[in-house]
Design an enzyme around this catalytic site. Structure first.
Site, PDB file in Angstrom:
ATOM      1  N   THR A  49      -4.172 -11.789   4.928  1.00 17.48           N
ATOM      2  CA  THR A  49      -3.112 -10.639   4.595  1.00 17.48           C
ATOM      3  C   THR A  49      -3.463  -9.314   5.329  1.00 17.48           C
ATOM      4  OG1 THR A  49      -4.088  -9.850   2.566  1.00 17.48           O
ATOM      5  CG2 THR A  49      -2.928 -11.490   2.280  1.00 17.48           C
ATOM      6  N   LYS A  53      -7.826  -5.825   0.805  1.00 22.46           N
ATOM      7  CA  LYS A  53      -7.376  -5.902  -0.445  1.00 22.46           C
ATOM      8  C   LYS A  53      -7.484  -7.327  -1.149  1.00 22.46           C
ATOM      9  CE  LYS A  53      -5.665  -1.449  -1.045  1.00 22.46           C
ATOM     10  NZ  LYS A  53      -5.947  -0.562  -2.278  1.00 22.46           N
ATOM     11  N   THR A  75       2.303  -6.341 -10.123  1.00 19.39           N
ATOM     12  CA  THR A  75       1.763  -4.989  -9.416  1.00 19.39           C
ATOM     13  C   THR A  75       2.895  -4.231  -8.816  1.00 19.39           C
ATOM     14  OG1 THR A  75      -0.263  -4.224  -8.240  1.00 19.39           O
ATOM     15  CG2 THR A  75       1.323  -5.814  -7.169  1.00 19.39           C
ATOM     16  N   SER A  78       3.367  -0.489  -2.285  1.00 17.82           N
ATOM     17  CA  SER A  78       4.355  -0.799  -1.109  1.00 17.82           C
ATOM     18  C   SER A  78       3.312  -1.219   0.045  1.00 17.82           C
ATOM     19  CB  SER A  78       5.036   0.240  -0.711  1.00 17.82           C
ATOM     20  OG  SER A  78       4.093   1.341  -0.203  1.00 17.82           O
ATOM     21  N   ALA A 208      -5.245  14.556   3.469  1.00 18.99           N
ATOM     22  CA  ALA A 208      -5.327  13.774   2.216  1.00 18.99           C
ATOM     23  C   ALA A 208      -6.633  13.865   1.695  1.00 18.99           C
ATOM     24  CB  ALA A 208      -4.808  12.466   2.463  1.00 18.99           C
TER      25      ALA A 208
END
Lengths: 319, 319
Positions: A49, A53, A75, A78, A208
């Site tokens: 994938t 994760k 879940t 996005s 961030a």
């Protein structure tokens, strides 16, 4: 100490082994020269994938009892966690409902659907995502798989560092990007247990930098207002990951948008592998030499390789 | 049979082993599904200098006697062979003069200089390149290292197929791109010797299909007029490579520009590795299923990963 321990990470590793790739550890002379250090890249961009994760999602989903699993999982995400939950659920043979904002790109929807997930659209606010997910859970009996506020997820993400340290036991430093903190928490638990003297660093965009501010103030600070190309790193810590990181992580390095782009470009050009901007965040402190790792052996978790080839930050003459 | 034999290829392999990477063989479920075949990718994009050319150049340069080597080497090329000769010469500790057209991109000049090569500019015609190189040879006593019309180069390029077949002995088909024919010749020699029943395929852009036309007519045909994104594949066969390929290669597959782009994009997106368009040429016949390899085990030589990130064929909504 807060959170799962090394035993939990090792148990995760055995549990998920049949469903994930053991990703390669790559090295690159050119990048070593730029950094003045010996870097070992754990290539989770080559994970199933396309991101780490898959480790946490697989651990959470394969930790469920058969009775619970039969109702499926839910879940909201996005990004990479959504694809990972869909893929891991398909491996287990159970349904996965993924709540995604209705303005998600076609590519992201297609990725989740491609792994067999059921997409449920909602309006693009965190509140709508959470309430839609909670309604799905209440109505279906499915289990919510949170992207990081979950010991099973943290333990799963830590398996990348375990593999890296098995292959390169004598690391002086290990660096991972930090957002919600699942990867950095798991990395810190594994690394500090296997090699107590190792220096554990998180890296995040200056735009961030809530993890840096949270560690400084001693409480979880809200997300910054700034925009960042590292779109996977916009979440903030939760109590669980904040505590784990506070106990085990030595420092957080903030990096500018330009440094992220330069690091990403260096990896693409020199290593010939595709990493997403969030991965480049963990490389940038080395290339700028602000990590103070000259002469050291450094592990870097390249977290993922998913990005939209139709909207690349290259292809223009100036960066 | 024309050209070097397997023994020469195996000798090359021992000779160059200290100077090159043993590149990984990668697989990818998504691409297997698209192709209906099991594909084993030999990742020469991850080779030193970013292409298989390092194999042939190293073999030629380390085959020189000390007396000859002391005078250095000369080549003319604007692409991967130039960087490979510069790098291999530096490994041997001898000078490399590289004749490049004066309109070469700054990136290509920098690559050669980065590996320690001396760039000699000339006007951008084949005649000027050859005469400039010959003058350098005559004046310096250096040895000319031709990019493919040389048994040492052909033998060196064949070492990639040897490594691939060692790791995956039961291949039914092997595919490599063809331009001057050094890689395809070496691949065919190695593959047909190690596994006589294997099907050896070349692949080239339809817009540069001189190999296909040459095999059809029985003589070396001139380059096509068309333009191709696979800028590494614009050379034509020489007598040496033409004979080797005529004797050992089963077919040449032409692919369109759009098929090249789609294959390149599929590899970037699904495998997360950077390949240049010339590499994608060898993938395209599988994804279009015109290679008739359904149900078979197929080796593909991904020839290189060098391209200009400032001029990518992505970043636009339509391909």
């Amino acid at each position: 100490m807060t959170g799962p321990d090394l035993v939990a990470v090792l148990a995760a590793r055995g549990r998920i082994a049949p469903y994930i790739h053991r990703t390669p550890v790559m090295t690159c002379r050119s990048l070593d020269e730029m950094a003045g250090a010996r870097i070992f890249f754990k290539c989770e961009n080559l994970q199933r994938t396309g991101s780490f994760k898959m480790r946490g999602a697989s651990n959470a989903i394969f930790s469920l009892s058969d009775a619970d699993a039969a109702f499926g999982v839910v879940t909201h995400s996005s990004g990479n966690h959504a694809a990972a939950v869909a893929c891991a659920a398909r491996q287990r043979g159970i349904p996965a409902w993924v709540v995604m904002p209705e303005n998600s790109s076609r590519a992201k929807l297609a990725a989740v659907e491609g792994y067999g997930g059921y997409v449920t659209l909602c309006v693009p606010t965190l509140e709508a995502r959470e309430s839609t997910a909670n309604k799905l859970v209440a109505g279906s009996g499915a289990t919510l798989i949170h992207p990081y506020n979950d010991d099973r997820i943290v333990a799963g993400q830590g398996t990348a560092a375990v593999e890296l340290l098995e292959e390169v036991p004598d690391l002086d430093v290990i660096i991972a990007p930090v957002s919600g903190g699942g990867l950095l928490s798991g990395t810190a638990i594994a690394a500090k247990s296997m090699r107590p003297k190792i220096r554990v660093m998180g890296a995040e965009p200056k735009n961030a930098d809530d993890a840096l501010r949270s560690l400084a103030s001693g409480k979880i600070e809200p997300a910054a207002e700034g925009k960042t190309i590292a779109d996977g790193l916009r979440a903030t810590l939760c109590e669980r990951t904040f505590e784990i990181i506070r106990e085990r992580v030595d420092e957080i390095a903030p990096v500018t948008e330009e440094e992220i782009l330069q690091a990403m470009r260096a990896v693409w050009e020199r290593m010939k592998i595709i990493i997403e901007p969030s991965s480049a965040v963990a490389v940038a402190p080395l290339l700028t030499r602000r990590a103070q790792a000259e002469g050291l052996r450094v592990g870097v978790i390249l977290s993922g390789g998913n990005l939209d080839l139709d909207h690349l930050p290259f292809g223009v003459a100036t960066l």
